[in-house]
Structures are given as structure tokens and as C-alpha cells.
Scaffold this motif. Sequence first.
Motif, mmCIF file in Angstrom:
data_model
loop_
_atom_site.group_PDB
_atom_site.id
_atom_site.type_symbol
_atom_site.label_atom_id
_atom_site.label_comp_id
_atom_site.label_asym_id
_atom_site.label_seq_id
_atom_site.Cartn_x
_atom_site.Cartn_y
_atom_site.Cartn_z
ATOM 1 N N ALA A 51 0.863 -1.183 0.000
ATOM 2 C CA ALA A 51 0.000 0.000 0.000
ATOM 3 C C ALA A 51 0.897 1.229 0.000
ATOM 4 N N ASP A 52 1.034 1.857 -1.154
ATOM 5 C CA ASP A 52 1.952 2.976 -1.335
ATOM 6 C C ASP A 52 1.210 4.292 -1.123
ATOM 7 N N GLU A 53 1.329 4.849 0.076
ATOM 8 C CA GLU A 53 0.658 6.106 0.430
ATOM 9 C C GLU A 53 -0.827 6.051 0.058
ATOM 10 N N PRO A 54 -1.572 5.041 0.500
ATOM 11 C CA PRO A 54 -2.948 4.891 0.032
ATOM 12 C C PRO A 54 -3.910 5.937 0.563
ATOM 13 N N ILE A 55 -3.500 6.702 1.575
ATOM 14 C CA ILE A 55 -4.418 7.695 2.153
ATOM 15 C C ILE A 55 -3.907 9.122 1.960
ATOM 16 N N ALA A 56 -2.779 9.299 1.303
ATOM 17 C CA ALA A 56 -2.170 10.631 1.210
ATOM 18 C C ALA A 56 -3.038 11.612 0.430
ATOM 19 N N ALA A 57 -3.770 11.128 -0.577
ATOM 20 C CA ALA A 57 -4.562 12.013 -1.423
ATOM 21 C C ALA A 57 -5.992 12.196 -0.923
ATOM 22 N N LEU A 58 -6.289 11.714 0.287
ATOM 23 C CA LEU A 58 -7.660 11.724 0.796
ATOM 24 C C LEU A 58 -7.816 12.726 1.929
ATOM 25 N N ASP A 59 -9.052 13.171 2.144
ATOM 26 C CA ASP A 59 -9.359 14.033 3.280
ATOM 27 C C ASP A 59 -9.138 13.272 4.582
ATOM 28 N N VAL A 60 -8.887 14.018 5.654
ATOM 29 C CA VAL A 60 -8.575 13.392 6.936
ATOM 30 C C VAL A 60 -9.699 12.484 7.397
ATOM 31 N N SER A 61 -10.940 12.923 7.223
ATOM 32 C CA SER A 61 -12.073 12.110 7.680
ATOM 33 C C SER A 61 -12.183 10.810 6.895
ATOM 34 N N ILE A 62 -11.785 10.838 5.623
ATOM 35 C CA ILE A 62 -11.850 9.648 4.781
ATOM 36 C C ILE A 62 -10.664 8.731 5.045
ATOM 37 N N GLN A 63 -9.533 9.304 5.451
ATOM 38 C CA GLN A 63 -8.344 8.500 5.725
ATOM 39 C C GLN A 63 -8.625 7.423 6.764
ATOM 40 N N ALA A 64 -9.292 7.816 7.838
ATOM 41 C CA ALA A 64 -9.592 6.855 8.904
ATOM 42 C C ALA A 64 -10.483 5.732 8.391
ATOM 43 N N GLN A 65 -11.436 6.049 7.514
ATOM 44 C CA GLN A 65 -12.325 5.016 6.968
ATOM 45 C C GLN A 65 -11.542 4.012 6.130
ATOM 46 N N VAL A 66 -10.606 4.507 5.314
ATOM 47 C CA VAL A 66 -9.824 3.615 4.458
ATOM 48 C C VAL A 66 -8.883 2.752 5.293
ATOM 49 N N VAL A 67 -8.263 3.342 6.319
ATOM 50 C CA VAL A 67 -7.374 2.560 7.192
ATOM 51 C C VAL A 67 -8.156 1.483 7.927
ATOM 52 N N ASN A 68 -9.336 1.828 8.419
ATOM 53 C CA ASN A 68 -10.175 0.819 9.093
ATOM 54 C C ASN A 68 -10.591 -0.289 8.119
ATOM 55 N N LEU A 69 -10.837 0.080 6.856
ATOM 56 C CA LEU A 69 -11.164 -0.915 5.846
ATOM 57 C C LEU A 69 -9.987 -1.871 5.630
ATOM 58 N N LEU A 70 -8.773 -1.326 5.569
ATOM 59 C CA LEU A 70 -7.588 -2.170 5.400
ATOM 60 C C LEU A 70 -7.428 -3.129 6.577
ATOM 61 N N GLN A 71 -7.691 -2.645 7.775
ATOM 62 C CA GLN A 71 -7.615 -3.517 8.946
ATOM 63 C C GLN A 71 -8.660 -4.624 8.900
ATOM 64 N N ASP A 72 -9.876 -4.263 8.534
ATOM 65 C CA ASP A 72 -10.943 -5.267 8.461
ATOM 66 C C ASP A 72 -10.617 -6.339 7.424
ATOM 67 N N LEU A 73 -10.098 -5.917 6.272
ATOM 68 C CA LEU A 73 -9.739 -6.880 5.230
ATOM 69 C C LEU A 73 -8.586 -7.774 5.676
ATOM 70 N N GLN A 74 -7.663 -7.205 6.444
ATOM 71 C CA GLN A 74 -6.543 -8.003 6.948
ATOM 72 C C GLN A 74 -7.043 -9.112 7.873
ATOM 73 N N GLU A 75 -7.962 -8.776 8.756
ATOM 74 C CA GLU A 75 -8.506 -9.781 9.669
ATOM 75 C C GLU A 75 -9.345 -10.810 8.928
ATOM 76 N N GLU A 76 -10.092 -10.360 7.927
ATOM 77 C CA GLU A 76 -10.996 -11.256 7.206
ATOM 78 C C GLU A 76 -10.253 -12.185 6.252
ATOM 79 N N LEU A 77 -9.213 -11.662 5.578
ATOM 80 C CA LEU A 77 -8.538 -12.418 4.529
ATOM 81 C C LEU A 77 -7.134 -12.870 4.915
ATOM 82 N N GLY A 78 -6.661 -12.476 6.101
ATOM 83 C CA GLY A 78 -5.320 -12.858 6.520
ATOM 84 C C GLY A 78 -4.226 -12.188 5.721
ATOM 85 N N LEU A 79 -4.423 -10.941 5.341
ATOM 86 C CA LEU A 79 -3.475 -10.231 4.485
ATOM 87 C C LEU A 79 -2.246 -9.773 5.266
#
Length: 310
Positions: free
Chosen positions: A182-210
Amino acid sequence: MRAAPSPLVCVRALSKHYPLRHWWGGRGSVFRAVEDVSFDVFPGETLGLVGESGSGKSTIGRAVTMLNPPTAGTVAFEGTDLATLSPRAMRRMRRRIQMVFQDPYAALNPRMSAGAYVAEAFRLHRPEMGRAERRDEVAALFRRVGLDPRLAGRFPHQFSGGQRQRICIARAVALKPSFIVADEPIAALDVSIQAQVVNLLQDLQEELGLSYLFISHDLRMVRYLCHRVAVLRRGRIVELASSDALYGNPVHPYTRALLGAVPVPDPAAERARLRAASAAPAPAIPEGGVLTEVAPGHWVAASKPEDHHP
């Protein structure tokens, strides 16, 4: 006693050089973007890679995924040296290794709908799938990343920045990979959206074992998301430790300066912490920039006078 897990990704002595040319067209010197970088990424782990702009973070990400192969060194995935694979074998390996880029709009094809963009992964790597099955898989991926499947017919310009990044993440996880850069996946996003994307990455990691190599300059997000952190300085790793150890007791002067530049709610407390860390006795580290283990799992390179300021 349980044996330590084997690394999923093993990077050793990775270097990336670019030839420089003189203004008259002759061959010049070599620009050493990355030099002698080594690290491991374990199954289910998020390794953060931080450093100032131009330190070589994205170069490492592209080299690890073989999008821009390294000049020297090895990148082994599950014990297989990626540099030894044929183009056909590397294409099969890309089902297991994916990348999420910084600019989601540039990553998307403006002439393809979002659904067609995600479905292309199945068309290229799973040609046996029928059109209806691909459509169902795309709808399931849209729901998994928090998007309405009815939006699959829209084009990139019709989405917000956060929605575009979710589409890119859906494409990255479509083939159920094991490792994502994940190469700067939140750098181009608003602060409020950054947290949503990071939480999504965490959820996918737990679900898929990434496993992730998370490249960022946002030290607060890195602390929240990553299990271990590597600090990059001018193409070399200067400190590598668990997130708690690195943020709680930074040893290298560059790491201290980098963390000291992060705004915090209580500046006085942060200054006191950094002063205490600076006053701590420096461990014995050999010259030459070689990483030395100063505590269990905490590696530090020899510092130079110019390392004291980012």
C-alpha cells in the motif's frame, strides 16, 4: 515452545540505482535511490515504511512487487526469488502480490467503468469464469469495501476520492492475495476519509489474513495500523522496531527528529518524552551504517552528524 513463523516476504540487500546522464548526452554517475535494504514481512503483519519525501519509500514498494525490478539484492515470496521467475510465472504470482497506489484516479482507467475495472482481474487471471459469475463477484467485492454494487456502472470521474480508493482496494483483493504493498494509500484523501480507508484495510486483513507493506509519511496512522515500523533515510533503513518500541523509545537521531515533527495534542508532554529519549545513553553501534540489534527486535544503524535533522 512454538517455533517462530517463517517470513512471507524476505527482502535482502535490495538496491535500486538509476544511471545519470550529462547534459551533452554522455553517461554520467549513478543515482543510488535505495541502497542495501533488508527486512521481512510475516504472515498477517503490517510493516510500516516511513521517511521524508525522496527517501526511497515508493521505490522500495515497486521493487518488492517487481514493477520496477531492483538493481541488486533479492526479494523472496514464500521462499521463491521473484527475480528468477519467467514473465509467465511472475504473472501467476501476481495473484498473490498486489499493490494499492497513492493516487486512485491515476490508477483507474477513465474509459472503464468501476465494475469493469474490478472484473478485469478475473478476466486476466481466471478466464474460466463466466460473465454472470464475474458480475456476482464484483458485486460482492463492492459490498466488502463499503460500496453500493449499483455504482459498478459508473466511471471514475463520478466517484469521490475515497470511493475511488475503495475501488482500487476491491481490485487489489479480488484474487485473494497474501501480500499487498500500500503505497501512500491515504495521502490524497481528506482526513475524515483517511480513517475510513485505514479501518477498511484492517478489516480486510482480519478477514482475509493479508500482510501489508504500508508506505506512508503519516506517522500517526502508521502507529495506529502497523505492527512494526522501518524508518528510511536517504535510501537506507536507519531504525527498525515494533511500533511500541519505536514510538516509545526512538534511538536513532533521525527517528527522534522525525517523530518530533509530528503535531500532538500535548506538545509539552511530547517534548518531555523526546528529551528523555535524547538523554538516554546511546547504545554501542558500529560505524558504517550496519543495522545492529540494540534490544530484542529493535535494530538501529550507525548515525552521522547530518542524521540529527530531517
